[in-house]
Design an enzyme around this catalytic site. Sequence first.
Site, mmCIF file in Angstrom:
data_model
loop_
_atom_site.group_PDB
_atom_site.id
_atom_site.type_symbol
_atom_site.label_atom_id
_atom_site.label_comp_id
_atom_site.label_asym_id
_atom_site.label_seq_id
_atom_site.Cartn_x
_atom_site.Cartn_y
_atom_site.Cartn_z
ATOM 1 N N GLU B 48 9.128 -109.667 27.968
ATOM 2 C CA GLU B 48 7.812 -109.531 28.589
ATOM 3 C C GLU B 48 6.804 -109.450 27.457
ATOM 4 O O GLU B 48 6.881 -108.559 26.618
ATOM 5 C CB GLU B 48 7.763 -108.193 29.317
ATOM 6 C CG GLU B 48 7.628 -108.243 30.800
ATOM 7 C CD GLU B 48 7.544 -106.819 31.348
ATOM 8 O OE1 GLU B 48 6.606 -106.101 30.989
ATOM 9 O OE2 GLU B 48 8.439 -106.463 32.119
ATOM 10 N N ASP B 59 -1.424 -98.655 32.402
ATOM 11 C CA ASP B 59 -0.639 -98.313 31.223
ATOM 12 C C ASP B 59 -0.957 -96.932 30.686
ATOM 13 O O ASP B 59 -2.095 -96.475 30.733
ATOM 14 C CB ASP B 59 -0.873 -99.356 30.120
ATOM 15 C CG ASP B 59 -0.146 -100.652 30.427
ATOM 16 O OD1 ASP B 59 1.082 -100.600 30.577
ATOM 17 O OD2 ASP B 59 -0.811 -101.706 30.544
#
Lengths: 403, 257
Positions: B48, B59
């Site tokens: 990824e 995040d």
Amino acid sequence: MKKSMYGKFGGQFVPEVLMPALTELEEAYERYKDDPEFLKELDFYMKEFAGRETPLYFAKNLSKKYGIKIYLKREDLVHGGAHKLNNTLGQALLAKYMGKKRLIAETGAGQHGTATAMAAANMGFESEVYMGAKDVIRQHMNVYRMELMGSKVNAVESGSKTLKDAINEALRDWVTNVEHTHYLIGSVVGPHPYPMIVRDFQSVIGKEVKEQIMEKEGRYPDSIVACAGGGSNAMGIFYPFIEDKEVKLFPVEAGGKELKTTEKEALHSASLCVGEEGILQGAHTLILQDKYGQILESSSVSAGLDYSGVGPELAHLADIGRITPCTVNDDEALEAFYELSRLEGIIPALESSHAIAYVMKMAKIGKLEELGDLVVINLSGRGDKDLEAVFKLKEEETKEACQ
Amino acid sequence: MRIGDKFAELKEKNEKALIAYACAGDPSAEATKEIVHALVKGGADIVELGMPFSDPVADGPTIQAASTRALEAGMNPDMYFEMAASIEENVPLVCMTYYNLIYKRGNEKFAKDCAEAGITGIIVPDLPAEEADELHVACKHNGVDLIFLITPVTTGKRMEKNLEKTSGFVYIVSRLGVTGERVDVAESTKNILARIDTEVPKAVGFGISNGQQAAEVIKAGADAVIVGSAFVNIIASGENVNERVEKLASELKISCR
């Protein structure tokens, strides 16, 4: 059109983990917004705690100077010193009905954080406020106020250290604690249903203006002027007038230093005037971004307007031509700050000073007739919180002048 | 390489997948290429590659800081695709980014640029299924998998819809919160996997940082483990990065066999 949309704007661009919470919030709001018990309790808080209704004050000296009738909607007199409490009382009460135990909020100038702390203390919530580290310094009196009322204030050190970053951090908290926490968004921004809920709770401003101006003048105003960062005080005063097409509506954005953009930042916060379509913090709206879609840091002398986006419904209303976005710059806002203080004995918040400054600017450039003879300005907050920042600016100016 | 082919290959070998994350451009495009090489050498089956965004709301501090470093070092979507195209590892590459970068480039162009650069999957953490129609069409059109997420609070119709829409794999967020390392992942993973009924490979992420945790997740029934912050922390340290990244990848991969 999806019901989460405001024209082509709006939507719910949030992490999957928040989607159930948004659905829960929307369902709860639909359930309680017309519930007599909820409304009775909200009405009690608005009257007895917030001090509503607020006066629609005829600013006689200002009116005399500019030769038109100028009324000020005195949201600066709401408990806490700004319109923000209208929304926090509404949402906190909703959260109480939903059984949530904890409130979190973002704040720019600290007014929304303060209003959240007030509602939380009064209704018995645990509360935590996220505030950009830059704003913590600019508005430290509000930090003391929040802490005094039992809120934990977190200084956000990421990104531009202003409102946008505080919202990011609040979203991260919500993602983690969504089951027992209500995120009390302070403006008409973010994913649906927030822009709708905040607009509705703030609409008390415009509803009162409608009755008050009819009583005093027997007609609706020619125009209404309100500052717009995220846009909650603007939507609040505009919304009840949306269908009254003869009333012109002017959201005044922060023009900052100038309406220019460098590679890294915008020197202003004028998303409605010069922003582009994009996705920011849950909504498709007008935003300040670079050619790749990275969000640009915004800038304004007023912390409460210093934001890279704007409420999606305002973007929609601008798109269909119902509102006329405009800007004044930092200097013009400061001039209005002084002028209202001197002329009327009212110290306006730097945010609200932008709205006043627009009327002054139109007079200066000889276009006052575009506003008509009867103008209502939303005085969204009082300026006590800004005194230190303004005096610092003045000192710097004096220093420069002496050098 | 398509994600489905990789899972088919692993199935034959009776292995589970290690999906490793790195933020492109942290600390430089060149370094990222080397890191990807080390990840694959260590045993990563799918990589990824984060495309850094200025406001990464899903995040935690680790990946947020990596995004900031990458942006400050000059990474942008044009460079990202250029770099991805030059990666020669024989594993599927998945782009993880936020929707405004896709919207700004245009859904169709973004999906096409992915396909041309050899990226065969996209994960967009701020794009729920309700808002994903345009990108979904663009991805199908260009032969790119659009990967949706399932979280502990995704239930009922939402669960069905997300499972129906996802392709390549389904990204299972084992607990509430943002990305980042956590101590206990086994219990929450078991709970969520028990509720998911699908033919699509189930990849579990958020909070996995070592071989033991990976083993627990695999034992709980996952088809893949996704590890991000643990690699990003090594990258952030700047010390023996490639060596340590490879070592962690191999440690994690052992748990997938």
